[in-house]
Design a protein around this motif. Structure first.
Motif, short mmCIF file in Angstrom:
data_model
loop_
_atom_site.label_atom_id
_atom_site.label_comp_id
_atom_site.label_asym_id
_atom_site.label_seq_id
_atom_site.Cartn_x
_atom_site.Cartn_y
_atom_site.Cartn_z
N ILE A 151 -10.73 1.86 -2.32
CA ILE A 151 -9.35 1.35 -2.43
C ILE A 151 -8.59 2.09 -3.52
N GLU A 155 -5.10 3.52 -2.50
CA GLU A 155 -3.87 3.22 -3.24
C GLU A 155 -3.12 4.51 -3.59
N MET A 158 -1.37 5.67 -0.58
CA MET A 158 -0.18 4.85 -0.33
C MET A 158 0.98 5.26 -1.25
N LYS A 159 0.63 5.58 -2.50
CA LYS A 159 1.69 5.87 -3.47
C LYS A 159 2.19 7.30 -3.39
N LYS B 126 -6.22 -8.15 -5.50
CA LYS B 126 -6.20 -7.23 -6.64
C LYS B 126 -4.72 -7.08 -6.99
N ASN B 128 -2.83 -5.78 -9.12
CA ASN B 128 -2.13 -4.55 -9.52
C ASN B 128 -2.11 -3.50 -8.41
N PHE B 129 -2.82 -3.76 -7.33
CA PHE B 129 -2.82 -2.81 -6.22
C PHE B 129 -1.77 -3.24 -5.20
N SER B 130 -1.25 -2.29 -4.45
CA SER B 130 -0.19 -2.60 -3.49
C SER B 130 -0.70 -3.60 -2.44
#
Lengths: 281, 279
Positions: A151, A155, A158-159, B126, B128-130
């Motif tokens: 993850i 993430e 995604m960013k 979580k 702080n995660f998107s």
């Protein structure tokens, strides 16, 4: 008082060797060990240094590098300590060295059988960014539950549209343990796979030893539709030596303001330059 | 109902905090509430058995400390049981007691066959995660390694729980409580689990948001046929959602049956008190 050969007392060496053997037996698994005090501060290469000091014998030839350079302060000081306490000869030549301690790089010259590469590790736990508790991460390793490592990469995709980890990019060792390869650039990750030599990783502050034995399968984590890629230097040429296809540093010429590239592994560059000179003469 | 539509069976499940003594280990009738007067051991859950049928919503009510959440945590393997059996139709056709399988297998069951929505979104997310990554976590744990497929699934579920897709890359820490709860529901559902566990999901939300979340749960049950266990201390929510209800007191089931029947005609003294106090 006379200092023992290789600084550490024999009991300490025995402890470190024993844990090293365990690490080799379970590739990628972080073995806790009784990290010793050294004349350098924890976090400055003490894990690597303890491995080196426990392994070194009178017949060894030592090479120490720091981010590709044999001459940086960190490399010089560690080499001095090793030499002062053992008297073994030093070299910068990968072909001569039997024991190589490195910080944040795997040399460009492939390891040969029976050669040992020791890597200094600041942060051995690949799941730490997602899970702060050591007790929990140990259980996660036990259950082979690595969604935390995934993850983190997801993430980033995604960013930023791609995985942004450039160093310390996580790898799966022998199909079992996810491992932090120490902050080597992604460029060096493929060198770990099925390599001829023994790679040992030591984290002195975090008190962990782990290993990639020769001919072990090491795969960088990657999603099906976002394959693993190394840094691309294919169109870059080293300004000093003219070599290409190696990991390079990008520098700025203070006179012209232009950026240029230089081979990061200085002993490799020197070797290429010497070859060229021989060729000319 | 026929027996093959049972998706989950709980048999004689107990949880005690403390070693227990000769007085309380065998016979729990001498307890003071749920605490042994002799050794101080807390008997949080005592010999509970029930079945969950396909597509039904089972309610568990009871006051604070009655054992609702402990029971829920055991079903999601957040807490170990002291004794008892637990069978899931989706695991080995219900032939194996899943309390006894390895922790690796338990994780597998959690990730692929159960969904959990905690009262506090901090536990399930979580923070702080998107939001998208939070949903992907469940999918990754279930073995998915394709970013495109996971984001498509994430879009679908975020839309279902009414999170604007323009905010899918934002972390739930920036969201309101109700939105966080909806992200949690989307995450719990993302693997299409046959069973969804909801622990006090609307507690702490204001009334209009509560209504939204409850509506969403109803809709999911209708559309996807998920079986659910809803834990709440709020009888209004139980009345709205649940087909069947169990009433817990001091770790024991004191009454169970069709929800309407329990609310209209409570038999046990405690249930009567509970029902009449909602005025």
């Amino acid at each position: 008082m006379v200092q023992n050969f290789a600084f550490l007392d024999e009991h300490s060496k025995k402890e470190i060797r024993r844990k090293t053997l365990k690490a080799i037996a379970v590739p990628g698994y972080q073995v806790p060990f009784a990290s010793r005090e050294l004349p350098i501060a924890r976090g400055w290469g003490t894990g690597g240094l303890q491995l080196t000091l426990s392994l070194i014998g009178r017949d060894d030839i030592i090479k120490v590098i720091d981010q590709g350079s044999d001459e940086s302060v960190n490399a010089v000081n560690i080499r001095k300590l090793i030499q002062d306490t053992t008297g073994v000869p030093e070299t910068i030549d990968m072909n001569e060295a039997t024991l190589v301690q490195s910080r944040h790089r795997i040399p460009e010259v492939p390891l040969r059988p029976s050669q040992i590469l020791v890597l200094q590790v600041p942060m051995p736990e690949p799941l730490r960014a997602v899970e702060p508790s050591e007790r929990v991460t140990k259980a996660l390793h036990g259950d082979k539950e690595y969604s935390g490592a995934w993850i983190k990469m997801f993430e980033q995709i995604m960013k930023y549209g791609h995985v942004t980890d450039d160093a310390d990019y996580p790898v799966l060792v022998n199909g079992r343990y996810v491992m932090a390869p120490s902050p080597i650039p992604r460029f060096d990750n493929p060198k770990m796979n099925d390599n001829e030599g023994l790679i040992l990783l030591g984290a002195g502050r975090e008190k962990k030893i782990y290993a990639v034995p020769p001919h072990t399968h090491v795969a960088s984590l990657a999603f099906d539709d976002h394959p693993f890629e190394i840094e691309d230097f294919s169109d870059k040429v080293c300004r000093e030596s003219g070599v290409s296809g190696v990991f390079m540093d990008e520098l700025i010429d203070p006179d012209t303001g232009e950026n240029y590239y230089v081979t990061n592994d200085t002993s490799y560059m020197l070797e290429q330059l010497n070859k060229e000179e021989e060729h000319v003469n | 109902m026929s027996t093959n539509d049972i998706v989950m069976s709980i048999r004689d499940v107990s949880k005690r905090f403390g070693e227990g003594c000769e007085v309380c280990r065998e016979d729990t009738s001498t307890l003071n509430g749920n605490i042994c007067p002799n050794c101080g051991t807390v008997h949080a859950v005592r010999d509970i058995s029930f079945d969950l049928h396909e597509g039904e919503i089972l309610g568990i009510v009871g006051e604070s400390g009655s054992g609702k959440s402990t029971l829920m945590k055991m079903m999601y393997f957040d807490q170990e049981n002291t004794s008892g059996d637990y069978y899931l139709r989706s695991y080995e056709e219900g032939a194996e007691n899943v309390f006894d399988v390895s922790s690796q297998k338990k994780r597998e069951i959690r990730n692929e066959q159960l969904g959990m929505v905690y009262q506090n979104p901090l536990h399930g997310l979580k923070i702080n995660f998107s939001s998208m990554t939070n949903i992907a976590e469940k999918l990754i744990a279930g073995g998915s390694r394709n970013v495109g497929e996971m984001t498509a699934r994430g879009d679908m579920f975020l839309e279902k729980v009414n999170i604007p897709l323009s905010r899918k890359f934002e972390a739930p820490k920036n969201f309101s409580g109700g939105m966080q709860q909806r992200v949690q529901i989307a995450k719990a559902l993302s693997n299409y689990p046959p069973i969804l566990l909801l622990d006090e999901v609307t507690t702490g939300l204001d009334l209009s948001v509560q209504a939204d979340v409850l509506e969403l749960i109803k809709e999911i049950q209708r559309e996807m046929g998920v079986s659910m266990i809803v834990v709440s201390h709020d009888l209004a929510i139980i009345r709205m959602l649940c087909d069947r209800t169990m009433v817990l007191l001091n770790g024991e089931v004191i009454e169970s049956g069709i929800t309407d029947q329990i609310l209209e005609d409570p038999q046990h003294e405690y249930t009567q008190q509970l029902v009449y106090s909602i005025l």
